[in-house]
Design a protein around this motif. Structure first.
Motif, mmCIF file in Angstrom:
data_model
loop_
_atom_site.group_PDB
_atom_site.id
_atom_site.type_symbol
_atom_site.label_atom_id
_atom_site.label_comp_id
_atom_site.label_asym_id
_atom_site.label_seq_id
_atom_site.Cartn_x
_atom_site.Cartn_y
_atom_site.Cartn_z
ATOM 1 N N SER A 45 0.816 -1.217 0.000
ATOM 2 C CA SER A 45 0.000 0.000 0.000
ATOM 3 C C SER A 45 0.844 1.259 0.000
ATOM 4 O O SER A 45 0.384 2.310 -0.451
ATOM 5 C CB SER A 45 -0.933 0.002 1.213
ATOM 6 O OG SER A 45 -0.184 -0.039 2.415
ATOM 7 N N ASP A 46 2.087 1.165 0.498
ATOM 8 C CA ASP A 46 2.901 2.371 0.619
ATOM 9 C C ASP A 46 4.306 2.230 0.056
ATOM 10 O O ASP A 46 5.123 3.129 0.201
ATOM 11 C CB ASP A 46 2.985 2.811 2.084
ATOM 12 C CG ASP A 46 3.556 1.723 2.995
ATOM 13 O OD1 ASP A 46 3.819 0.611 2.495
ATOM 14 O OD2 ASP A 46 3.727 2.003 4.199
ATOM 15 N N SER A 98 1.112 6.470 -1.713
ATOM 16 C CA SER A 98 -0.264 6.506 -1.228
ATOM 17 C C SER A 98 -0.991 5.234 -1.646
ATOM 18 O O SER A 98 -0.735 4.684 -2.718
ATOM 19 C CB SER A 98 -1.007 7.728 -1.792
ATOM 20 O OG SER A 98 -0.390 8.931 -1.359
ATOM 21 N N ALA A 99 -1.891 4.761 -0.797
ATOM 22 C CA ALA A 99 -2.614 3.527 -1.089
ATOM 23 C C ALA A 99 -3.552 3.698 -2.275
ATOM 24 O O ALA A 99 -4.067 4.801 -2.537
ATOM 25 C CB ALA A 99 -3.405 3.092 0.144
ATOM 26 N N ASP A 128 -5.069 0.396 1.574
ATOM 27 C CA ASP A 128 -4.369 0.610 2.846
ATOM 28 C C ASP A 128 -4.735 -0.485 3.834
ATOM 29 O O ASP A 128 -5.765 -1.147 3.727
ATOM 30 C CB ASP A 128 -4.756 1.977 3.428
ATOM 31 C CG ASP A 128 -3.696 2.494 4.384
ATOM 32 O OD1 ASP A 128 -2.712 1.779 4.620
ATOM 33 O OD2 ASP A 128 -3.872 3.616 4.892
ATOM 34 N N SER A 129 -3.848 -0.702 4.810
ATOM 35 C CA SER A 129 -4.091 -1.679 5.870
ATOM 36 C C SER A 129 -3.923 -0.987 7.213
ATOM 37 O O SER A 129 -3.239 0.024 7.333
ATOM 38 C CB SER A 129 -3.113 -2.852 5.763
ATOM 39 O OG SER A 129 -1.788 -2.403 5.899
ATOM 40 N N ASP A 131 -2.591 -0.192 10.860
ATOM 41 C CA ASP A 131 -1.277 -0.268 11.512
ATOM 42 C C ASP A 131 -1.394 -1.160 12.739
ATOM 43 O O ASP A 131 -2.122 -0.851 13.679
ATOM 44 C CB ASP A 131 -0.822 1.138 11.918
ATOM 45 C CG ASP A 131 0.551 1.136 12.565
ATOM 46 O OD1 ASP A 131 1.192 0.080 12.575
ATOM 47 O OD2 ASP A 131 0.959 2.208 13.051
#
Length: 403
Positions: A45-46, A98-99, A128-129, A131
């Motif tokens: 994702s990043d 950026s995701a 995104d996931s 954290d």
């Protein structure tokens, strides 16, 4: 034993694309070199992994690496990372992405005549996931069966880096304490031993989604007490991360009875930079080497009286050496008494020849080696290519049975 295992790669890129787009700029200088951009892999994702190959008069190159942007044909004026090692074949991460965003990446090389670019490749980052990093703190008298195990007591972590101010490019805040995530062996399984997993990420981050948690979960399902080691990365040095791994080995050995394993049945496996870390630990921070090797003010404790040796190392698209540069120092390997080593890599990896050279040198040093080349596979396949995990399981089972 060297086995060549042929496999297809088509399923690797489900859910993420990496395609060539445009030719080199028509305005490039006449520099005597040509640059190729390698495919984009290990897409998260990043961050994502690419790299390049420079063909021609590489001795004239003053800098090389990759550049990326959300528009086509990025240049070094956009985001870029400088490569290390040999310009004829290198890998670099694009970071701070950026995701769920489409990017373009190009390899580049600079000479006195100017900068030459490879073809542009397009890819899209994953969604995104959350954290899952635990908060700083925790019990210094760690429960060995806890899901999160901190490796150093507060106020006594061996280090040489004075990290006081967080920067956006760093994965961890200044309060970060190295820790392990514990994945117990599946219920009903005969426990074979323990395995410590070190994800890659060029020592800039830890690529957990491709090379951490899913790998540990696979080995836990196959009878291992599995741990993901969240070692220190940038701005810390590799050596500090190696001490984190050594500390993790000591913790597992000290609590071998709690884990139902023999104290010597502990293996490490690492991907890319994570494998280099495993190698550095075995070369320089094994046995009873403790934090005083880096920091004179470190206060040794009871855990430092436990050996940090492992019975085998899994080098998954990795080698002994440093980032982007494999070691072929036979005498160093022999003197360091490194453990039996398992190599697995793809033939489309930018470091393909370096993996071969390192494995040959380790073998020449009298160390038992198993080597798997996967035809057509790139760097960064991680848990998506199960064949290496099956082979490493078989390898560890034999090693541990003979301990």
């Amino acid at each position: 034993m060297k086995q060549v295992i042929i496999s297809l790669i088509l399923s690797l890129f489900v859910g993420a694309s990496a395609t060539g787009c445009t030719d080199n700029d028509s305005t490039e200088p006449n520099s005597g070199i040509r640059v190729e951009t390698v495919e984009v892999t290990a897409i998260a994702s990043d961050n994502a992994l690419s790299g390049g190959r420079v063909i021609g008069e590489t001795e004239t190159i003053t800098e090389f690496g990759i550049c990326w942007a959300t528009t086509d044909n990025p240049t070094v004026s956009d985001n870029h990372n400088v490569g290390a090692g040999d310009a004829s074949s290198f890998a670099c991460y694009a970071t701070g992405l950026s995701a769920n965003t489409t990017y373009f990446v190009r390899a580049y090389a600079t000479t006195s005549a100017g900068t030459v670019y490879g073809q542009s490749r397009q890819f899209t980052t994953l969604a995104d996931s959350d954290d899952d990093t635990p908060p700083a703190g925790g019990d210094d008298e760690q429960n060995p069966l806890a899901s999160t195990i901190y490796l150093w007591p507060e106020g006594n972590m061996a280090k040489v880096t004075n990290y006081t101010g967080s920067q956006g490019s760093y994965q961890d805040p200044p309060s970060f304490r190295p820790y392990m995530n514990y994945f117990p062996a599946a219920d009903g399984m005969t426990i074979k031993g323990a395995i410590l997993v070190c994800a890659g990420g060029a020592f800039q981050f830890r690529s957990d989604r491709m090379e951490g948690t899913p790998v540990a979960q696979w080995f836990a399902r196959h009878g291992y007490q599995a741990f993901v080691v969240n070692y220190r990365v940038q701005p810390y040095r590799m050596e500090e991360g190696s001490l984190d791994l050594a500390r993790a080995v000591r913790f597992v050995r000290r609590h071998a009875a709690d884990y139902g394993i023999a104290p010597n049945d502990i293996a490490s496996v690492g991907f890319s930079a994570g494998g280099i870390l495993c190698g550095d630990e075995a070369l320089n921070f094994d046995e009873l080497v403790n934090g005083t090797a880096l920091a004179a003010d470190y206060r040794p404790d009871a855990l430092d009286e436990v050996s940090a040796d492992v019975c085998t190392i899994g080098m998954i698209y990795a080698f002994y050496g440093r980032l982007s540069v494999a070691s072929t120092d036979v005498e160093k390997f022999r003197a360091s008494k490194i453990p039996p080593t398992f190599f697995a890599y793809g033939t489309r990896d930018p470091f393909y020849r370096q993996f071969q050279a390192c494995a040959n040198a380790v073998r020449e040093a009298g160390v038992e080696v198993e080597e798997h080349e996967y035809e057509g596979m790139p760097h960064g396949f991680g848990y998506t290519h199960e064949a290496w995990m099956v082979s490493f399981d078989n390898w560890m089972t034999e090693i541990m049975a003979n301990n």
